[in-house]
Motif scaffolding. Structure first.
Motif, mmCIF file in Angstrom:
data_model
loop_
_atom_site.group_PDB
_atom_site.id
_atom_site.type_symbol
_atom_site.label_atom_id
_atom_site.label_comp_id
_atom_site.label_asym_id
_atom_site.label_seq_id
_atom_site.Cartn_x
_atom_site.Cartn_y
_atom_site.Cartn_z
ATOM 1 N N ASP A 18 0.829 -1.206 0.000
ATOM 2 C CA ASP A 18 0.000 0.000 0.000
ATOM 3 C C ASP A 18 0.867 1.260 0.000
ATOM 4 O O ASP A 18 0.593 2.224 -0.735
ATOM 5 C CB ASP A 18 -0.974 0.005 1.188
ATOM 6 N N ALA A 19 1.930 1.254 0.797
ATOM 7 C CA ALA A 19 2.847 2.394 0.804
ATOM 8 C C ALA A 19 3.586 2.497 -0.524
ATOM 9 O O ALA A 19 3.742 3.592 -1.079
ATOM 10 C CB ALA A 19 3.836 2.255 1.956
ATOM 11 N N LEU A 20 4.037 1.369 -1.048
ATOM 12 C CA LEU A 20 4.749 1.378 -2.329
ATOM 13 C C LEU A 20 3.876 1.956 -3.432
ATOM 14 O O LEU A 20 4.337 2.771 -4.245
ATOM 15 C CB LEU A 20 5.179 -0.041 -2.687
ATOM 16 N N ALA A 21 2.611 1.568 -3.467
ATOM 17 C CA ALA A 21 1.699 2.086 -4.489
ATOM 18 C C ALA A 21 1.572 3.605 -4.390
ATOM 19 O O ALA A 21 1.566 4.308 -5.412
ATOM 20 C CB ALA A 21 0.330 1.426 -4.362
ATOM 21 N N ALA A 22 1.479 4.126 -3.170
ATOM 22 C CA ALA A 22 1.379 5.582 -2.987
ATOM 23 C C ALA A 22 2.638 6.284 -3.490
ATOM 24 O O ALA A 22 2.567 7.358 -4.114
ATOM 25 C CB ALA A 22 1.134 5.914 -1.514
ATOM 26 N N VAL A 23 3.790 5.695 -3.229
ATOM 27 C CA VAL A 23 5.059 6.278 -3.676
ATOM 28 C C VAL A 23 5.150 6.268 -5.206
ATOM 29 O O VAL A 23 5.517 7.274 -5.830
ATOM 30 C CB VAL A 23 6.248 5.512 -3.058
ATOM 31 N N ILE A 24 4.822 5.141 -5.813
ATOM 32 C CA ILE A 24 4.940 5.032 -7.275
ATOM 33 C C ILE A 24 3.910 5.906 -7.975
ATOM 34 O O ILE A 24 4.200 6.506 -9.025
ATOM 35 C CB ILE A 24 4.816 3.568 -7.716
ATOM 36 N N GLU A 25 2.718 6.021 -7.415
ATOM 37 C CA GLU A 25 1.720 6.940 -8.000
ATOM 38 C C GLU A 25 2.268 8.366 -8.027
ATOM 39 O O GLU A 25 2.062 9.109 -8.994
ATOM 40 C CB GLU A 25 0.422 6.888 -7.198
ATOM 41 N N ALA A 26 2.969 8.770 -6.956
ATOM 42 C CA ALA A 26 3.561 10.108 -6.919
ATOM 43 C C ALA A 26 4.693 10.223 -7.939
ATOM 44 O O ALA A 26 4.913 11.302 -8.506
ATOM 45 C CB ALA A 26 4.068 10.425 -5.521
ATOM 46 N N CYS A 27 5.394 9.131 -8.189
ATOM 47 C CA CYS A 27 6.416 9.139 -9.247
ATOM 48 C C CYS A 27 5.767 9.321 -10.623
ATOM 49 O O CYS A 27 6.298 10.025 -11.484
ATOM 50 C CB CYS A 27 7.217 7.841 -9.217
ATOM 51 N N GLY A 96 10.516 2.994 -0.261
ATOM 52 C CA GLY A 96 9.147 2.683 -0.645
ATOM 53 C C GLY A 96 8.096 3.132 0.334
ATOM 54 O O GLY A 96 6.923 2.752 0.198
ATOM 55 N N ASP A 97 8.480 3.950 1.311
ATOM 56 C CA ASP A 97 7.507 4.581 2.213
ATOM 57 C C ASP A 97 7.709 6.094 2.236
ATOM 58 O O ASP A 97 7.286 6.753 3.181
ATOM 59 C CB ASP A 97 7.599 3.997 3.621
ATOM 60 N N CYS A 98 8.345 6.624 1.202
ATOM 61 C CA CYS A 98 8.617 8.063 1.114
ATOM 62 C C CYS A 98 8.003 8.621 -0.165
ATOM 63 O O CYS A 98 8.501 8.374 -1.276
ATOM 64 C CB CYS A 98 10.125 8.325 1.134
ATOM 65 N N ILE A 99 6.911 9.367 -0.014
ATOM 66 C CA ILE A 99 6.168 9.897 -1.159
ATOM 67 C C ILE A 99 6.840 11.175 -1.658
ATOM 68 O O ILE A 99 6.962 12.144 -0.902
ATOM 69 C CB ILE A 99 4.711 10.183 -0.774
ATOM 70 N N PRO A 100 7.312 11.207 -2.906
ATOM 71 C CA PRO A 100 8.005 12.387 -3.393
ATOM 72 C C PRO A 100 7.046 13.511 -3.787
ATOM 73 O O PRO A 100 5.930 13.262 -4.257
ATOM 74 C CB PRO A 100 8.752 11.869 -4.630
ATOM 75 N N ALA A 101 7.494 14.746 -3.588
ATOM 76 C CA ALA A 101 6.750 15.897 -4.101
ATOM 77 C C ALA A 101 6.753 15.855 -5.623
ATOM 78 O O ALA A 101 7.576 15.163 -6.248
ATOM 79 C CB ALA A 101 7.370 17.194 -3.591
ATOM 80 N N ARG A 102 5.858 16.598 -6.256
ATOM 81 C CA ARG A 102 5.726 16.529 -7.717
ATOM 82 C C ARG A 102 6.960 17.033 -8.454
ATOM 83 O O ARG A 102 7.209 16.649 -9.596
ATOM 84 C CB ARG A 102 4.498 17.337 -8.161
ATOM 85 N N ASN A 103 7.738 17.889 -7.803
ATOM 86 C CA ASN A 103 8.944 18.419 -8.450
ATOM 87 C C ASN A 103 10.203 17.697 -7.976
ATOM 88 O O ASN A 103 11.307 18.196 -8.140
ATOM 89 C CB ASN A 103 9.064 19.917 -8.187
#
Length: 273
Positions: A18-27, A96-103
């Motif tokens: 679930d965390a990985l999916a959130a991170v990759i979606e932000a990527c 895989g638990d760190c959601i990146p900002a859009r930039n």
């Protein structure tokens, strides 16, 4: 000034789809699409594999999955596996638990400079907000300034200004080695520099300081640090801390290598079999 022609984002993960999916979606939502994603999997089960396959089907950028057997905490080795699978000349390590900002990618690209690595910054999220974000699949990057301030005041973010301000690339160079802000959850390194020091040292056992060891050896090899705060933020989802049984002995190794001016990993990229 040389710019990275292609960036490889290496995302480490272990049994937290679930965390990985959130991170990759932000990527997927980055404002710079000239990069690839390597998911470096430290022995997760089929739940993560299924998650990755679904993400691969709709990824707007190249996305690969490398996996190793679960033999305990082996983050150093799996990051090396990811590095060997990467095709970029500049590598960003992201947990895989760190959601990146859009930039995130575009700012790392701006900060990239030969002879330097960039140690990025993170915003810690509370357990309650982490649960809500993952359950409701919230887009943290869609929050407005007021919403971010409210989350900070409520204790759900541990920082505020770093989530709304981007500062220019001035005064970021660090001429001396220090332990401060060494986090491989957000760390950018030229691939040629990783090859020079033989990557992460997988002889480190258990949690702790394999990232510090890499930065020490890079510094010994002439690679300096730049501070990525107020430019390369990630949102760190809450989790229980890992066991730190080996932390003291790992730290002792790093201090010895700093004193000895060691540059190359004992068991690194070239020793992967």
């Amino acid at each position: 000034m040389q710019q990275a022609s292609k960036i490889s984002v290496i995302v480490t993960t272990y049994n937290r789809p679930d965390a990985l999916a959130a991170v990759i979606e932000a990527c997927f939502a980055q404002d710079d699409r000239h990069f690839e994603i390597i998911i470096a999997d430290d022995g997760s089960t089929n739940n993560t594999r299924n998650c990755v396959e679904e993400l691969q089907r709709r990824s707007p950028v190249p996305l690969r999955h490398v996996w190793q057997e679960d033999e305990g905490f082996r983050a150093a080795r799996v990051r090396n596996l990811g590095t060997l699978a990467a095709t970029g000349d500049y590598v960003i390590f992201l947990d895989g638990d760190c959601i990146p900002a859009r930039n995130f990618v575009s700012q790392h690209r701006k900060l990239a400079r030969p002879g330097y690595l960039v140690s990025g910054s993170r915003v810690l999220l509370s357990p309650e907000y982490t649960r809500r974000l993952l359950e409701q699949k919230l887009d943290i990057n869609a929050l407005g300034v007021l919403e971010r301030l409210q989350l900070r005041l409520a204790g759900h973010f541990n920082k505020f200004l770093q989530t709304v301000l981007v500062l220019p690339d001035l005064g970021r160079e660090r001429k001396r080695f220090s332990w401060r802000r060494i986090k491989s959850c957000n760390l950018a390194v030229w691939r040629s520099d990783l090859d020079k020091v033989n990557g992460f040292d997988q002889s480190f056992l258990g949690w702790g300081h394999e990232d510090s060891d890499l930065v020490v050896r890079l510094f010994n090899a002439g690679v300096l640090r730049k501070d990525g705060a107020f430019a390369t933020e990630v949102y760190h989802l809450w989790h229980k801390e890992n066991q730190r049984d080996q932390e003291s002995s790992n730290r002792a190794v790093v201090l010895q290598r700093a004193a000895d001016r060691t540059t190359r990993a004992v068991a690194g990229l070239q020793e992967i079999s």
